[in-house]
Design an enzyme around this catalytic site. Structure first.
Site, PDB file in Angstrom:
ATOM      1  N   HIS A  22      40.243  36.117  36.972  1.00  0.00           N
ATOM      2  CA  HIS A  22      38.975  35.505  37.400  1.00  0.00           C
ATOM      3  C   HIS A  22      38.316  34.849  36.186  1.00  0.00           C
ATOM      4  O   HIS A  22      38.410  35.358  35.062  1.00  0.00           O
ATOM      5  CB  HIS A  22      38.062  36.575  38.007  1.00  0.00           C
ATOM      6  CG  HIS A  22      36.865  35.997  38.682  1.00  0.00           C
ATOM      7  ND1 HIS A  22      35.763  35.560  37.977  1.00  0.00           N
ATOM      8  CD2 HIS A  22      36.616  35.729  39.979  1.00  0.00           C
ATOM      9  CE1 HIS A  22      34.885  35.067  38.836  1.00  0.00           C
ATOM     10  NE2 HIS A  22      35.374  35.158  40.054  1.00  0.00           N
ATOM     11  N   GLY A  67      28.934  30.848  41.870  1.00  0.00           N
ATOM     12  CA  GLY A  67      27.583  31.393  41.764  1.00  0.00           C
ATOM     13  C   GLY A  67      26.501  30.347  41.568  1.00  0.00           C
ATOM     14  O   GLY A  67      25.355  30.682  41.268  1.00  0.00           O
ATOM     15  N   ASN A  96      34.871  39.367  46.799  1.00  0.00           N
ATOM     16  CA  ASN A  96      34.851  39.864  45.424  1.00  0.00           C
ATOM     17  C   ASN A  96      33.437  40.366  45.142  1.00  0.00           C
ATOM     18  O   ASN A  96      32.537  39.578  44.910  1.00  0.00           O
ATOM     19  CB  ASN A  96      35.232  38.709  44.478  1.00  0.00           C
ATOM     20  CG  ASN A  96      35.100  39.077  43.023  1.00  0.00           C
ATOM     21  OD1 ASN A  96      34.905  40.249  42.680  1.00  0.00           O
ATOM     22  ND2 ASN A  96      35.204  38.078  42.152  1.00  0.00           N
ATOM     23  N   GLU A  99      35.395  34.830  35.176  1.00  0.00           N
ATOM     24  CA  GLU A  99      34.477  35.703  34.419  1.00  0.00           C
ATOM     25  C   GLU A  99      35.253  36.583  33.448  1.00  0.00           C
ATOM     26  O   GLU A  99      34.773  36.893  32.357  1.00  0.00           O
ATOM     27  CB  GLU A  99      33.637  36.538  35.402  1.00  0.00           C
ATOM     28  CG  GLU A  99      32.571  35.680  36.071  1.00  0.00           C
ATOM     29  CD  GLU A  99      32.217  36.103  37.485  1.00  0.00           C
ATOM     30  OE1 GLU A  99      32.508  37.234  37.891  1.00  0.00           O
ATOM     31  OE2 GLU A  99      31.629  35.263  38.210  1.00  0.00           O
ATOM     32  N   GLU A 118      39.341  28.265  41.887  1.00  0.00           N
ATOM     33  CA  GLU A 118      37.898  28.457  41.748  1.00  0.00           C
ATOM     34  C   GLU A 118      37.375  27.575  40.622  1.00  0.00           C
ATOM     35  O   GLU A 118      37.440  27.963  39.446  1.00  0.00           O
ATOM     36  CB  GLU A 118      37.590  29.919  41.421  1.00  0.00           C
ATOM     37  CG  GLU A 118      38.033  30.896  42.479  1.00  0.00           C
ATOM     38  CD  GLU A 118      37.185  32.167  42.448  1.00  0.00           C
ATOM     39  OE1 GLU A 118      36.541  32.449  43.460  1.00  0.00           O
ATOM     40  OE2 GLU A 118      37.148  32.828  41.415  1.00  0.00           O
ATOM     41  N   LYS A 131      32.392  41.893  42.661  1.00  0.00           N
ATOM     42  CA  LYS A 131      32.088  41.863  41.215  1.00  0.00           C
ATOM     43  C   LYS A 131      31.431  43.196  40.803  1.00  0.00           C
ATOM     44  O   LYS A 131      31.722  44.216  41.408  1.00  0.00           O
ATOM     45  CB  LYS A 131      31.215  40.648  40.886  1.00  0.00           C
ATOM     46  CG  LYS A 131      31.846  39.346  41.396  1.00  0.00           C
ATOM     47  CD  LYS A 131      31.203  38.102  40.854  1.00  0.00           C
ATOM     48  CE  LYS A 131      31.908  36.876  41.423  1.00  0.00           C
ATOM     49  NZ  LYS A 131      31.357  35.627  40.908  1.00  0.00           N
ATOM     50  N   SER A 143      30.870  29.427  45.685  1.00  0.00           N
ATOM     51  CA  SER A 143      29.735  29.165  46.589  1.00  0.00           C
ATOM     52  C   SER A 143      30.158  28.984  48.046  1.00  0.00           C
ATOM     53  O   SER A 143      29.588  28.152  48.759  1.00  0.00           O
ATOM     54  CB  SER A 143      28.926  27.965  46.089  1.00  0.00           C
ATOM     55  OG  SER A 143      28.389  28.228  44.802  1.00  0.00           O
TER      56      SER A 143
HETATM   57  P1  PGA Z   1      30.533  32.893  44.494  1.00  0.00           P
HETATM   58  O1  PGA Z   1      31.694  33.564  43.595  1.00  0.00           O
HETATM   59  O2  PGA Z   1      31.019  32.925  45.920  1.00  0.00           O
HETATM   60  O3  PGA Z   1      29.343  33.779  44.273  1.00  0.00           O
HETATM   61  O4  PGA Z   1      30.343  31.511  44.008  1.00  0.00           O
HETATM   62  C1  PGA Z   1      33.049  33.297  43.851  1.00  0.00           C
HETATM   63  C2  PGA Z   1      33.906  34.081  42.900  1.00  0.00           C
HETATM   64  O5  PGA Z   1      33.554  34.220  41.720  1.00  0.00           O
HETATM   65  O6  PGA Z   1      34.968  34.588  43.286  1.00  0.00           O
END
Ligand code: PGA
Length: 251
Positions: free
Chosen positions: A95, A173, A9, A97, A167, A11, A213
């Site tokens: 997601h 992140g 992803n 976010e 997730e 983003k 992560s």
């Molecule tokens: P990350 O994000 O691997 O940077 O923690 C995962 C995600 O949001 O899909």
């Protein structure tokens, strides 16, 4: 047997040239990867070019969002039929976010996932609790709510074409991933929920990714868990060598 699926992803990162460079680098290492399904999810503006790069390889294309109407006066939106036309096989929906910053709800996730399935695009439906919810021991309630309501009205066939991404928001992140035990516990719970609605055959076939992560250092232990069928990777998918190492770490 559930085929492992690792999706990157990206983003809101990478302009067109950077996307082309990243996809080209990933392609050099993964163009004939049969054992693990690798999926790249660039921004809308890079989908077409990344699609051209990976066509003819085993790497698949995914989008990060979609709108549920097919077309019309919806300024700024992109439909599943348009995603189909650029070669998307997958699309992330729900997601955290998007839930946090853009008002995504289980109801809109449900509409989006159904619109994707109509076009033959497989939704990657994200679920997961926030830190305060885990602290309050509400993680199972939250995930149940996400699963039951985001997948409402799905037929057996719809479910078989859907990927779930667990997730935990506190792991996204942050550099702090869920432990393999925490991931396995929730993945097993999710599979149990699917079993309760669709039966064992479907539950055993549905792939559940872990996200939060994920890096080359922790993929092996996460993927070794019985109910962890892949990963949704954010930060580490922006560097070709890290993403490739994660995919190869599943072999
Ligand atoms: P990350 O994000 O691997 O940077 O923690 C995962 C995600 O949001 O899909």
């Amino acid at each position: 047997m559930r085929k492992i699926i690792i999706a990157g992803n990206w983003k809101m990162n990478k302009d067109l040239k950077e996307s082309i460079d990243l996809a080209s680098s990933v392609k050099r290492s993964l163009y004939d990867m049969e054992e693990v399904e690798a999926v790249l999810c660039p921004t809308f503006t890079s989908l077409g070019d990344v699609s051209d790069i990976i066509t003819g390889t085993t790497i698949r294309l995914g989008a990060q969002d979609v709108y549920w109407e097919r077309g019309g006066a919806f300024t700024g939106e992109i439909s599943s039929y348009m995603l189909k036309s650029v070669g998307c096989a997958y699309c992330i929906v729900g997601h955290s976010e998007r839930r946090q910053f853009f008002g995504e709800t289980n109801e809109t996730v449900n509409k989006k996932a159904k619109a994707l399935l109509k076009e033959g695009i497989m939704p990657i439906v994200c679920v997961g609790e926030k830190l305060d919810e885990r602290k309050a021991k509400k993680e199972f309630d939250v995930v149940k709510d996400h699963i039951v309501n985001s997948l409402k009205g799905f037929t057996r066939e719809d479910m078989l074409r859907t990927v779930i991404a667990y997730e935990p928001v506190w792991a996204i992140g942050t550099g702090i991933n869920a432990t393999k035990e925490q991931a396995q516990e929730m993945h097993k719970y999710i599979r149990g929920l699917i079993n309760g609605i669709y039966g064992e055959d479907v539950a055993n076939a549905v792939r559940i990714q872990y996200g939060g992560s994920v890096k080359p250092e922790n993929i092996k232990e996460l993927i070794s868990q019985e109910d962890v069928d892949g990963a949704l990777v954010g930060g580490a998918s922006l560097k070709a060598d890290l993403f490739v190492a994660i995919v190869k770490g599943c072999l």
